[in-house]
Scaffold this motif. Structure first.
Motif, short mmCIF file in Angstrom:
data_model
loop_
_atom_site.label_atom_id
_atom_site.label_comp_id
_atom_site.label_asym_id
_atom_site.label_seq_id
_atom_site.Cartn_x
_atom_site.Cartn_y
_atom_site.Cartn_z
N PHE A 168 -37.35 138.43 -36.79
CA PHE A 168 -36.72 137.80 -37.97
C PHE A 168 -37.73 138.22 -39.45
N LEU A 169 -37.50 138.24 -40.73
CA LEU A 169 -39.10 138.73 -41.16
C LEU A 169 -38.67 137.47 -42.04
N ARG A 170 -40.29 137.10 -42.85
CA ARG A 170 -40.37 135.27 -43.44
C ARG A 170 -41.01 136.18 -44.47
N ARG A 171 -40.73 136.18 -46.16
CA ARG A 171 -41.74 136.90 -46.81
C ARG A 171 -42.54 136.43 -48.47
N ALA A 172 -43.41 136.51 -48.48
CA ALA A 172 -44.19 135.28 -49.48
C ALA A 172 -42.78 135.58 -50.89
N GLU A 173 -43.75 135.24 -51.82
CA GLU A 173 -44.00 135.87 -53.46
C GLU A 173 -43.86 137.49 -53.89
N ASP A 174 -45.29 137.82 -52.72
CA ASP A 174 -45.17 139.47 -52.85
C ASP A 174 -44.52 140.29 -52.11
N PRO A 175 -43.11 140.39 -52.16
CA PRO A 175 -42.95 140.91 -51.11
C PRO A 175 -43.57 141.73 -50.03
N ASP A 176 -44.60 142.50 -49.88
CA ASP A 176 -45.25 143.33 -49.42
C ASP A 176 -45.93 142.37 -48.09
N ASP A 177 -45.94 140.97 -48.34
CA ASP A 177 -47.06 140.03 -48.10
C ASP A 177 -45.51 139.28 -46.39
N PHE A 178 -45.32 140.23 -45.70
CA PHE A 178 -44.65 139.17 -45.19
C PHE A 178 -45.30 139.73 -42.69
N LEU A 179 -43.73 138.38 -42.35
CA LEU A 179 -44.03 138.06 -40.70
C LEU A 179 -43.30 138.81 -40.56
N LEU A 180 -43.02 139.20 -39.26
CA LEU A 180 -42.50 139.82 -38.45
C LEU A 180 -42.43 138.93 -36.92
N PHE A 181 -40.48 138.24 -36.84
CA PHE A 181 -41.46 137.29 -36.40
C PHE A 181 -40.17 137.52 -34.32
N CYS A 182 -40.57 137.82 -33.51
CA CYS A 182 -40.48 138.22 -32.29
C CYS A 182 -39.48 137.12 -31.07
N CYS A 183 -38.71 136.95 -30.18
CA CYS A 183 -38.25 135.61 -29.94
C CYS A 183 -38.50 136.36 -28.20
N ASN A 184 -38.29 135.89 -28.22
CA ASN A 184 -37.59 136.11 -25.97
C ASN A 184 -37.77 135.01 -25.42
N PHE A 185 -36.28 134.61 -25.47
CA PHE A 185 -35.72 133.28 -25.16
C PHE A 185 -35.69 133.76 -23.39
N THR A 186 -35.61 134.29 -22.82
CA THR A 186 -35.69 134.30 -21.39
C THR A 186 -37.08 134.32 -20.41
N PRO A 187 -37.05 134.29 -19.27
CA PRO A 187 -38.53 133.98 -18.72
C PRO A 187 -39.10 135.08 -18.14
N VAL A 188 -38.13 136.34 -18.70
CA VAL A 188 -38.83 137.73 -18.11
C VAL A 188 -38.53 137.98 -19.56
#
Length: 129
Positions: free
Chosen positions: A43-63
């Motif tokens: 998922f992405l999280r965005r600041a008030e400036d839409p060009d300021d964003f973070l991409l979060f990548c989650c792996n919920f397995t032990p692989v």
């Protein structure tokens, strides 16, 4: 655990995308939550400036997952700014060498994508440089 919590607090304070648009839908955007077989979501999280964003990548397995592709909003270089599998937090230190480059390969309804290594049982976050 204390080192991870300390880093998460520092990361939160230093990242407007995590707190500026908390109460409006424009502050959050799913990239992909359909890969139930690999137990990966992003998922992405965005600041008030839409060009300021973070991409979060989650792996919920032990692989670990090598070359896992995520669509990104813009072309460019993406810096790995958080990796909960860091040896600083007792992890295995599997990661992306600090920086990955987007490619003009469409993915998740976006024109560009990045291919990353997802450490086991972890969250990795990227910021566009």
């Amino acid at each position: 655990m204390q080192a991870l919590v300390r880093e998460l607090n520092r990361f939160y304070r230093a990242s407007p995308a995590l707190y500026q648009v908390d109460f409006h839908y424009t502050g959050f955007e799913w990239v992909d939550f359909h890969d139930w077989e690999a137990s990966v979501m992003s998922f992405l999280r965005r600041a008030e400036d839409p060009d300021d964003f973070l991409l979060f990548c989650c792996n919920f397995t032990p692989v670990p997952r090598q070359g896992y592709e995520f669509g990104v909003p813009a072309e460019g270089f993406y810096e790995e700014v958080l990796n909960t599998d860091s040896e600083l937090f007792g992890g295995t230190n599997i990661g992306n060498g600090g920086l990955v480059s987007s490619r003009p390969i469409p993915r998740h309804d976006r024109e560009h994508s990045i291919a990353v290594t997802l450490p086991p049982l972890s969250v990795v976050a990227f910021r566009k440089r």
